[in-house]
Design an enzyme around this catalytic site. Sequence first.
Site, short mmCIF file in Angstrom:
data_model
loop_
_atom_site.label_atom_id
_atom_site.label_comp_id
_atom_site.label_asym_id
_atom_site.label_seq_id
_atom_site.Cartn_x
_atom_site.Cartn_y
_atom_site.Cartn_z
N CYS A 270 0.83 -1.21 0.00
CA CYS A 270 0.00 0.00 0.00
C CYS A 270 0.87 1.27 0.00
O CYS A 270 2.02 1.24 -0.47
CB CYS A 270 -0.98 -0.01 1.17
SG CYS A 270 -2.37 1.13 0.93
N ASP B 201 -3.45 1.28 9.98
CA ASP B 201 -4.61 2.16 10.15
C ASP B 201 -5.05 2.17 11.60
O ASP B 201 -5.57 3.17 12.10
CB ASP B 201 -5.74 1.74 9.22
CG ASP B 201 -5.32 1.93 7.77
OD1 ASP B 201 -4.58 1.07 7.25
OD2 ASP B 201 -5.67 2.97 7.19
P1 RI2 Z 1 -0.19 6.53 6.82
C1 RI2 Z 1 -3.78 3.41 4.30
O1 RI2 Z 1 -5.16 3.14 4.19
C2 RI2 Z 1 -2.92 2.16 4.23
O2 RI2 Z 1 -3.56 1.03 4.80
C3 RI2 Z 1 -1.71 2.62 5.00
O3 RI2 Z 1 -0.88 1.56 5.44
C4 RI2 Z 1 -2.38 3.34 6.16
O4 RI2 Z 1 -3.48 4.04 5.55
C5 RI2 Z 1 -1.51 4.28 6.94
O5 RI2 Z 1 -1.09 5.38 6.16
P2 RI2 Z 1 -6.06 3.81 3.00
O6 RI2 Z 1 -6.49 5.16 3.50
O7 RI2 Z 1 -0.96 7.13 7.95
O8 RI2 Z 1 -5.26 3.85 1.74
O9 RI2 Z 1 1.06 5.87 7.32
O10 RI2 Z 1 -7.26 2.88 2.88
O11 RI2 Z 1 0.05 7.50 5.70
#
Ligand code: RI2
Length: 326
Positions: A131, A200
Amino acid sequence: MSDPQLHPTVEATAEEIATMEIRGAATIAAAAATALRSQAIESSASTSENFESTLRAAARCLQTTRPTAVSLPNSLRYVLRRMDGETVGSLRASVIKAADEFVDRLDRAQADLGAIGANRLRDGDRVMTHCHSTDALACIEAAVEQGKTISAVVKETRPRNQGHITARELRELGVDVTLIVDSAARRYLGEVDHVLVGADSIAADGSVINKIGTSGLAVCARDQGTPIMAAAQTIKLHPDTLTGHTVEIEMRDETEVIDPETRGSIGDLTVENPAFDVTPPRYIDAIITERGQFPPESIVTLMRELFGEGVDEPWEEPDAGVAEGS
Ligand code: RI2
């Protein structure tokens, strides 16, 4: 229908979080605090009660957008708990101050976390990512700034392909990137020194709730003997899990997985699109926070220190749940 009390920025931010134009747990948290700030600045409330009630309504609007990343309610909690004053003017000032302080703390936490995570990376290491996580990338960025050469195997991360964002940002850092489809991960695990993911939410037992596919990757990494680290600021610690609650996993629209035409041509089928999964602590080697690195099983100590035994929901109206006339 839009709520006349809410500033358009609040509703626009809520919409952008729901559609993932604003995404990533830390980015969502910052956007939510900033939206409360806009609500405070623009509020036309004439009484302090009305001002507070409008701020709570704005927080509820933001809070219901995505259920899994706890950084969102933690951000709203941070700001609303600091809303204090006798007049509209003083309440407004307190919200602006709290929102600014929150965003500033997020930035500093990420930089501190990055420096700690970078200590685990050696010159020449190859890292596999899943991701797009700004916390995880902060570790690589700090390592690169220390003069280490890092290369990366980047999983594309279906269905939204956030791996493309990771690939772009790593290239901007000068990191050598190999992009792979998710199902190729096991083939490359033997070639990497670390799996590095974000989170998350982190539960009290040390489980890591992160983008769907993380748990399968972690099981394969453990099988291969490749260490897996989760980079997560303390804003990702989920206080409700201290009292036995589980973390809700967001189910997103099936159109992210398959377009309606193809789905129609296949015939009758069920399509499911869970956005996150839960990786048990035994598959994680370290959780990297701005307060240090922790074995997952000991993260509960930090959570107790930060949250006590639980938390309130300051976006609820004080008399909510009390029957009328009682
Ligand atoms: P930061 C994202 O979720 C991913 O799962 C990623 O690992 C997590 O948020 C944390 O992101 P999504 O919003 O806070 O893409 O480290 O569903 O940037």
